[in-house]
Design a protein around this motif. Sequence first.
Motif, PDB file in Angstrom:
ATOM      1  N   LEU A   1       2.695  -3.124   1.157  1.00 28.75           N
ATOM      2  CA  LEU A   1       1.431  -2.837   0.473  1.00 28.75           C
ATOM      3  C   LEU A   1       1.627  -2.975  -1.042  1.00 28.75           C
ATOM      4  O   LEU A   1       2.755  -3.031  -1.533  1.00 28.75           O
ATOM      5  CB  LEU A   1       0.958  -1.421   0.820  1.00 28.75           C
ATOM      6  CG  LEU A   1       0.667  -1.183   2.317  1.00 28.75           C
ATOM      7  CD1 LEU A   1       0.637   0.287   2.599  1.00 28.75           C
ATOM      8  CD2 LEU A   1      -0.648  -1.833   2.714  1.00 28.75           C
ATOM      9  N   THR A   2       0.517  -2.982  -1.746  1.00 29.31           N
ATOM     10  CA  THR A   2       0.573  -3.058  -3.207  1.00 29.31           C
ATOM     11  C   THR A   2      -0.075  -1.801  -3.797  1.00 29.31           C
ATOM     12  O   THR A   2      -1.128  -1.370  -3.331  1.00 29.31           O
ATOM     13  CB  THR A   2      -0.205  -4.293  -3.704  1.00 29.31           C
ATOM     14  OG1 THR A   2       0.341  -5.440  -3.061  1.00 29.31           O
ATOM     15  CG2 THR A   2      -0.082  -4.432  -5.213  1.00 29.31           C
ATOM     16  N   ILE A   3       0.573  -1.253  -4.787  1.00 30.66           N
ATOM     17  CA  ILE A   3       0.028  -0.048  -5.429  1.00 30.66           C
ATOM     18  C   ILE A   3      -1.123  -0.476  -6.339  1.00 30.66           C
ATOM     19  O   ILE A   3      -0.934  -1.272  -7.260  1.00 30.66           O
ATOM     20  CB  ILE A   3       1.115   0.671  -6.247  1.00 30.66           C
ATOM     21  CG1 ILE A   3       2.230   1.149  -5.307  1.00 30.66           C
ATOM     22  CG2 ILE A   3       0.535   1.844  -7.028  1.00 30.66           C
ATOM     23  CD1 ILE A   3       3.449   1.693  -6.010  1.00 30.66           C
ATOM     24  N   VAL A   4      -2.318   0.027  -6.052  1.00 25.14           N
ATOM     25  CA  VAL A   4      -3.468  -0.358  -6.880  1.00 25.14           C
ATOM     26  C   VAL A   4      -3.796   0.724  -7.915  1.00 25.14           C
ATOM     27  O   VAL A   4      -4.453   0.464  -8.908  1.00 25.14           O
ATOM     28  CB  VAL A   4      -4.724  -0.644  -6.027  1.00 25.14           C
ATOM     29  CG1 VAL A   4      -4.485  -1.842  -5.118  1.00 25.14           C
ATOM     30  CG2 VAL A   4      -5.133   0.585  -5.222  1.00 25.14           C
ATOM     31  N   ARG A   5      -3.355   1.911  -7.676  1.00 26.51           N
ATOM     32  CA  ARG A   5      -3.630   2.978  -8.635  1.00 26.51           C
ATOM     33  C   ARG A   5      -2.575   4.075  -8.486  1.00 26.51           C
ATOM     34  O   ARG A   5      -2.102   4.318  -7.371  1.00 26.51           O
ATOM     35  CB  ARG A   5      -5.029   3.563  -8.390  1.00 26.51           C
ATOM     36  CG  ARG A   5      -5.556   4.408  -9.525  1.00 26.51           C
ATOM     37  CD  ARG A   5      -7.088   4.318  -9.650  1.00 26.51           C
ATOM     38  NE  ARG A   5      -7.784   4.636  -8.408  1.00 26.51           N
ATOM     39  CZ  ARG A   5      -8.164   5.892  -8.077  1.00 26.51           C
ATOM     40  NH1 ARG A   5      -7.891   6.891  -8.899  1.00 26.51           N
ATOM     41  NH2 ARG A   5      -8.801   6.109  -6.963  1.00 26.51           N
ATOM     42  N   VAL A   6      -2.261   4.677  -9.587  1.00 25.13           N
ATOM     43  CA  VAL A   6      -1.297   5.782  -9.564  1.00 25.13           C
ATOM     44  C   VAL A   6      -2.042   7.052  -9.934  1.00 25.13           C
ATOM     45  O   VAL A   6      -2.796   7.070 -10.911  1.00 25.13           O
ATOM     46  CB  VAL A   6      -0.140   5.528 -10.558  1.00 25.13           C
ATOM     47  CG1 VAL A   6       0.798   6.717 -10.610  1.00 25.13           C
ATOM     48  CG2 VAL A   6       0.618   4.276 -10.150  1.00 25.13           C
ATOM     49  N   LEU A   7      -1.835   8.099  -9.131  1.00 20.02           N
ATOM     50  CA  LEU A   7      -2.528   9.368  -9.410  1.00 20.02           C
ATOM     51  C   LEU A   7      -2.005   9.981 -10.714  1.00 20.02           C
ATOM     52  O   LEU A   7      -0.857   9.759 -11.090  1.00 20.02           O
ATOM     53  CB  LEU A   7      -2.308  10.350  -8.259  1.00 20.02           C
ATOM     54  CG  LEU A   7      -2.935   9.948  -6.925  1.00 20.02           C
ATOM     55  CD1 LEU A   7      -2.488  10.909  -5.832  1.00 20.02           C
ATOM     56  CD2 LEU A   7      -4.456   9.946  -7.025  1.00 20.02           C
ATOM     57  N   PRO A   8      -2.855  10.748 -11.399  1.00 21.50           N
ATOM     58  CA  PRO A   8      -2.406  11.360 -12.659  1.00 21.50           C
ATOM     59  C   PRO A   8      -1.189  12.251 -12.407  1.00 21.50           C
ATOM     60  O   PRO A   8      -1.097  12.886 -11.350  1.00 21.50           O
ATOM     61  CB  PRO A   8      -3.597  12.209 -13.113  1.00 21.50           C
ATOM     62  CG  PRO A   8      -4.739  11.789 -12.275  1.00 21.50           C
ATOM     63  CD  PRO A   8      -4.213  11.116 -11.061  1.00 21.50           C
TER      64      PRO A   8
END
Lengths: 349, 220
Positions: A126-133
Motif C-alpha cells: 500500500l501507499t501512505i497517503v496521509r500521516v496522522l498528526p
Amino acid sequence: MLLFLAVFSVTLLLGSGLLVLAAVEVTADRIVEVGPSIVVSRVDAGGWAPIPIEVVSSVRKVRGVTGARARVWGILPGVPRITLVGDPALPEPVELMQGGIVTAIPGAREGDPLELTGLDGRSVALTIVRVLPPETAAVARDVVFVPEGVARQLLLLPAGHATDVAVATIRAEEDAAVTREIARSLGFPVRALTREQMRGAFRTQLGDRGGLWLLFALPAVLGLILVVGQIASGGPNARVEAGRLKLLGWTTWDVARIHLYEALVPSGLAVTTALVTSYVGVFFAGGGPAAAALLGFDRLSPAFTLATSAAPLALMEVAASVLLPTLVAALVPAARVATADPSELLEAS
Amino acid sequence: MIACEAVSVVLATGVALVSEVSLTCAPGEIVILVGASGSGKSTLLSVVAGLRRPTSGQVVVDGQPVSRFTAHHRDLHRRRTGVLPQHLHLFEELSALENVLLPTLPLSPDPARSSRARALLEELELGRVGARPVRTLSGGEQQRVAFARALVLAPPMLLLDEPTAHQDDFRAGALVRRIEREAARGAAVLVAAHDPRLVAALPRARRYEMRAGRLSESAE
C-alpha cells in the motif's frame, strides 16, 4: 551533593511514575468518553467471532440506543504490531498496489510504501497517503487506517460481517440495562463492554503496573530517609560544631535551623529540579522511560501526548511525599544534636 | 552581678572537680581565679557560663538562678556572656573575621557589630590576617581571635580562661588593657589564670586561689 543526587533521583522516580499514571488515567478517561458507549462483540465457543452487519438495525431499535455502527478492525501481529482499522471513507483501491493508507506509525511519511501481511500470510503493498498528526500518538501510535475492503482481506473478515458494533446511548447510567437488552435482542451470544467497564479494565491494568512501580519507589523513599538522616546528623563533627555554636550564644533553635537548612535547601532544589525534569519528560519528550515501562510499550512516539490537567495535583503529591519524609528525617537528628547539653557536645572534641 | 553560691561539681565516679565554691563578681569588677592546672578553674567558668549544671549549689546572675534555667534560658544567658575557653573552639576552616562574627549571626543584622569585629581584630593586631582561615594562624593569633569573638557583642559578663597563655609580653599587655577597658564599661570579668604576668598586671583585681576544686580564702 550526595543529598541533592539522592533526593533528585527519588523525586524523578516518583514524579515520572505518578505523572504518567495520573496523566494516562485522565487521557484514557477522555478517550473512553469520546468513544462508543457500548461495544458489542459476538462470541462463540472459540471466543470472538465476526458479527453480521445486519444486527446493527436490531441494535438501533433497542430503547436508549441513539446510534449503532459496525466496525471493521483487528490486530496484525508482527514487528511492529499493527492495529488495522477499516475506514469506509477511504476510497477502495483500483489495484491493490495503489491502495490508500493513513497511519500514525512513527517515522511514516506521505508517499512511502507500506507492506502489510494479512492473517493468512499474504502481503498487500500500500501507499501512505496521509500521516496522522503526532499528537494522536497516545491512541494511534500503531494504527493504520485502510480502505474497508483491504481491511477485510487482511483480517480474513467475510463480507457482510464486522469485528464489532459500536453503540451510542442516551444516558451512561442506563448502559448496563441497555446492554442486557441488546444481548436479548440478538440471536447469538455476545460480549458487551460499557464505558464504565472499559475504564475499569484500563484502571486495573494501570493499577497493576503502578503497584509494581511502587515496589521500586517505596524502598527508594526509605533509602532517601536513611541518607537524609545520616547527613542531617552530620556525624561527630556536627556535634562538636553544635557545641561550639551554643558556647557562642546560639540557641537550640538557631543550631537546629542551620541543620535543617543544610538538609532542606539542597532537598528543595533537588525536588524542584526533578519535578521540572519529570514534567518535561512526560509531557514534552514523549513520556520518557517511565511511560514506556508503565504502559508496557516497547517504544514511544516522540510526540506521545498526555493530558496535563492532573499534573498539578500529582506534582504536589510527589513534592509532599519526598519533602515530608525528608523534613522528618532531617528534623529528628537535628533536634537531637541541637538539644544536647553544650558541655556534652564539646566533650566530643 | 555574678554570684556562685556553694557550687560543687562532682563526677559520676565521685571525683569532685569543684567543691562548695562561693564568690561574687560585680559589674565593672575583675575577679581572677588563680591556681594550678586541674584545680577546677575551667570547670567553675563552664558552670558560670551555663555550659554545665553544678551538682549542688547555684550560680545567680543579676538575681536569676542560671543553674536552674531551662536549656533555652541558658542559651540566652550564654548570649549575654562572652566566653574565651581554654580550648579555643574556633572553626578552623572559617576566616578570623568570620569566627569573630559567629556570635552575631543569629541576631538581626547590625553594621555596628561588624565594625566592632573589624576594630577588635585591628586592635589585637589581627587586621592583616582577618581574611585568612584560622587554621593557618599561629597559636597566639588563634587565641586573640577567640578573645575578639568573646568581646564582639560587648557582653555584660566576660569569662576568660587563660587569656594570655600563648601571648608574648607585648601582646599580653594589650590584652590586659582591653580587659580593663571592658571592666570600665561595666562588664563583670571573671578570669581564670596561672600566668603570673596577668596576675601582676591586674593589681586592682580581686583574687581567689583554687586548690583541688576549693577556693582558698587565704589567697584572696
